[in-house]
Design a protein around this motif. Structure first.
Motif, PDB file in Angstrom:
ATOM      1  N   ARG A   1     -11.454 -10.699 -21.008  1.00  0.00           N
ATOM      2  CA  ARG A   1     -11.132 -11.275 -22.314  1.00  0.00           C
ATOM      3  C   ARG A   1     -11.768 -10.498 -23.452  1.00  0.00           C
ATOM      4  N   GLY A   2     -12.760  -9.683 -23.129  1.00  0.00           N
ATOM      5  CA  GLY A   2     -13.413  -8.859 -24.134  1.00  0.00           C
ATOM      6  C   GLY A   2     -12.729  -7.526 -24.347  1.00  0.00           C
ATOM      7  N   GLY A   3     -11.716  -7.234 -23.560  1.00  0.00           N
ATOM      8  CA  GLY A   3     -10.985  -5.985 -23.718  1.00  0.00           C
ATOM      9  C   GLY A   3     -11.228  -5.039 -22.560  1.00  0.00           C
ATOM     10  N   ALA A   4     -10.511  -3.935 -22.613  1.00  0.00           N
ATOM     11  CA  ALA A   4     -10.552  -2.966 -21.510  1.00  0.00           C
ATOM     12  C   ALA A   4     -11.935  -2.340 -21.352  1.00  0.00           C
ATOM     13  N   ALA A   5     -12.566  -1.991 -22.460  1.00  0.00           N
ATOM     14  CA  ALA A   5     -13.881  -1.349 -22.372  1.00  0.00           C
ATOM     15  C   ALA A   5     -14.909  -2.292 -21.753  1.00  0.00           C
ATOM     16  N   THR A   6     -14.817  -3.551 -22.102  1.00  0.00           N
ATOM     17  CA  THR A   6     -15.749  -4.531 -21.542  1.00  0.00           C
ATOM     18  C   THR A   6     -15.503  -4.718 -20.048  1.00  0.00           C
ATOM     19  N   LEU A   7     -14.246  -4.791 -19.662  1.00  0.00           N
ATOM     20  CA  LEU A   7     -13.922  -4.930 -18.243  1.00  0.00           C
ATOM     21  C   LEU A   7     -14.366  -3.704 -17.460  1.00  0.00           C
ATOM     22  N   LEU A   8     -14.145  -2.531 -18.008  1.00  0.00           N
ATOM     23  CA  LEU A   8     -14.586  -1.308 -17.333  1.00  0.00           C
ATOM     24  C   LEU A   8     -16.107  -1.248 -17.231  1.00  0.00           C
ATOM     25  N   GLY A   9     -16.797  -1.693 -18.265  1.00  0.00           N
ATOM     26  CA  GLY A   9     -18.258  -1.743 -18.207  1.00  0.00           C
ATOM     27  C   GLY A   9     -18.736  -2.675 -17.113  1.00  0.00           C
ATOM     28  N   ALA A  10     -18.092  -3.831 -17.009  1.00  0.00           N
ATOM     29  CA  ALA A  10     -18.471  -4.789 -15.968  1.00  0.00           C
ATOM     30  C   ALA A  10     -18.201  -4.234 -14.579  1.00  0.00           C
ATOM     31  N   ALA A  11     -17.043  -3.592 -14.407  1.00  0.00           N
ATOM     32  CA  ALA A  11     -16.698  -3.012 -13.104  1.00  0.00           C
ATOM     33  C   ALA A  11     -17.675  -1.904 -12.732  1.00  0.00           C
ATOM     34  N   ALA A  12     -18.034  -1.079 -13.708  1.00  0.00           N
ATOM     35  CA  ALA A  12     -19.014  -0.019 -13.443  1.00  0.00           C
ATOM     36  C   ALA A  12     -20.366  -0.623 -13.069  1.00  0.00           C
ATOM     37  N   GLY A  13     -20.733  -1.699 -13.727  1.00  0.00           N
ATOM     38  CA  GLY A  13     -21.983  -2.369 -13.389  1.00  0.00           C
ATOM     39  C   GLY A  13     -21.968  -2.938 -11.982  1.00  0.00           C
ATOM     40  N   ILE A  14     -20.846  -3.510 -11.584  1.00  0.00           N
ATOM     41  CA  ILE A  14     -20.732  -4.053 -10.225  1.00  0.00           C
ATOM     42  C   ILE A  14     -20.896  -2.939  -9.197  1.00  0.00           C
ATOM     43  N   LEU A  15     -20.271  -1.798  -9.462  1.00  0.00           N
ATOM     44  CA  LEU A  15     -20.434  -0.667  -8.550  1.00  0.00           C
ATOM     45  C   LEU A  15     -21.876  -0.167  -8.537  1.00  0.00           C
ATOM     46  N   GLY A  16     -22.534  -0.206  -9.680  1.00  0.00           N
ATOM     47  CA  GLY A  16     -23.946   0.175  -9.731  1.00  0.00           C
ATOM     48  C   GLY A  16     -24.812  -0.790  -8.944  1.00  0.00           C
ATOM     49  N   GLY A  17     -24.527  -2.081  -9.067  1.00  0.00           N
ATOM     50  CA  GLY A  17     -25.263  -3.074  -8.291  1.00  0.00           C
ATOM     51  C   GLY A  17     -25.044  -2.904  -6.805  1.00  0.00           C
ATOM     52  N   ARG A  18     -23.821  -2.550  -6.434  1.00  0.00           N
ATOM     53  CA  ARG A  18     -23.516  -2.272  -5.028  1.00  0.00           C
ATOM     54  C   ARG A  18     -24.332  -1.091  -4.527  1.00  0.00           C
ATOM     55  N   ALA A  19     -24.410  -0.052  -5.332  1.00  0.00           N
ATOM     56  CA  ALA A  19     -25.178   1.136  -4.940  1.00  0.00           C
ATOM     57  C   ALA A  19     -26.654   0.798  -4.754  1.00  0.00           C
ATOM     58  N   LEU A  20     -27.188  -0.049  -5.624  1.00  0.00           N
ATOM     59  CA  LEU A  20     -28.596  -0.450  -5.493  1.00  0.00           C
ATOM     60  C   LEU A  20     -28.840  -1.181  -4.174  1.00  0.00           C
ATOM     61  N   ILE A  21     -27.956  -2.097  -3.843  1.00  0.00           N
ATOM     62  CA  ILE A  21     -28.122  -2.882  -2.615  1.00  0.00           C
ATOM     63  C   ILE A  21     -27.927  -1.995  -1.384  1.00  0.00           C
ATOM     64  N   LEU A  22     -26.935  -1.100  -1.421  1.00  0.00           N
ATOM     65  CA  LEU A  22     -26.737  -0.186  -0.287  1.00  0.00           C
ATOM     66  C   LEU A  22     -27.956   0.706  -0.071  1.00  0.00           C
ATOM     67  N   ARG A  23     -28.530   1.195  -1.140  1.00  0.00           N
ATOM     68  CA  ARG A  23     -29.719   2.036  -1.018  1.00  0.00           C
ATOM     69  C   ARG A  23     -30.876   1.226  -0.407  1.00  0.00           C
ATOM     70  N   ARG A  24     -31.033  -0.006  -0.856  1.00  0.00           N
ATOM     71  CA  ARG A  24     -32.088  -0.858  -0.315  1.00  0.00           C
ATOM     72  C   ARG A  24     -31.878  -1.143   1.169  1.00  0.00           C
ATOM     73  N   GLU A  25     -30.637  -1.426   1.546  1.00  0.00           N
ATOM     74  CA  GLU A  25     -30.345  -1.752   2.946  1.00  0.00           C
ATOM     75  C   GLU A  25     -30.487  -0.535   3.854  1.00  0.00           C
ATOM     76  N   ARG A  26     -30.143   0.633   3.366  1.00  0.00           N
ATOM     77  CA  ARG A  26     -30.265   1.844   4.189  1.00  0.00           C
ATOM     78  C   ARG A  26     -31.732   2.225   4.391  1.00  0.00           C
ATOM     79  N   ALA A  27     -32.592   1.830   3.462  1.00  0.00           N
ATOM     80  CA  ALA A  27     -34.003   2.150   3.560  1.00  0.00           C
ATOM     81  C   ALA A  27     -34.721   1.252   4.565  1.00  0.00           C
ATOM     82  N   LYS A  28     -34.105   0.170   4.959  1.00  0.00           N
ATOM     83  CA  LYS A  28     -34.743  -0.760   5.903  1.00  0.00           C
ATOM     84  C   LYS A  28     -34.799  -0.189   7.290  1.00  0.00           C
TER      85      LYS A  28
END
Length: 86
Positions: free
Chosen positions: A59-86
């Motif tokens: 609802r905030g527009g394309a740039a906002t949606l893309l920012g959110a999607a990029a953030g979700i992918l960043g959060g995924r990368a953080l969790i994957l890095r944490r899980e691989r380190a275990k």
């Protein structure tokens, strides 16, 4: 300047949402593999919350949606890095 604030806020919120979404994936999947059917509503809630977050950002527009999607992918990368380190 204000045109940049909303996508940046969505990026930050998306990182948090993505990290939470992917951090809960393993525990809920483990519960399902053990036969705990009580995890099914939690999985659905997990997916619904992420979808609701993305709809809200859209609802905030394309740039906002893309920012959110990029953030979700960043959060995924953080969790994957944490899980691989275990």
């Amino acid at each position: 300047m204000t045109d940049l604030l909303l996508p940046l806020a969505a990026l930050s919120a998306g990182t948090l949402a993505g990290a939470l979404h992917f951090a809960t994936l393993r525990p809920l999947s483990d519960r399902l593999l053990r036969g705990d059917l009580g995890a099914i509503p939690l999985q659905l809630l997990r997916l619904a919350l992420l979808a609701a977050f993305l709809v809200l950002c859209s609802r905030g527009g394309a740039a906002t949606l893309l920012g959110a999607a990029a953030g979700i992918l960043g959060g995924r990368a953080l969790i994957l890095r944490r899980e691989r380190a275990k």
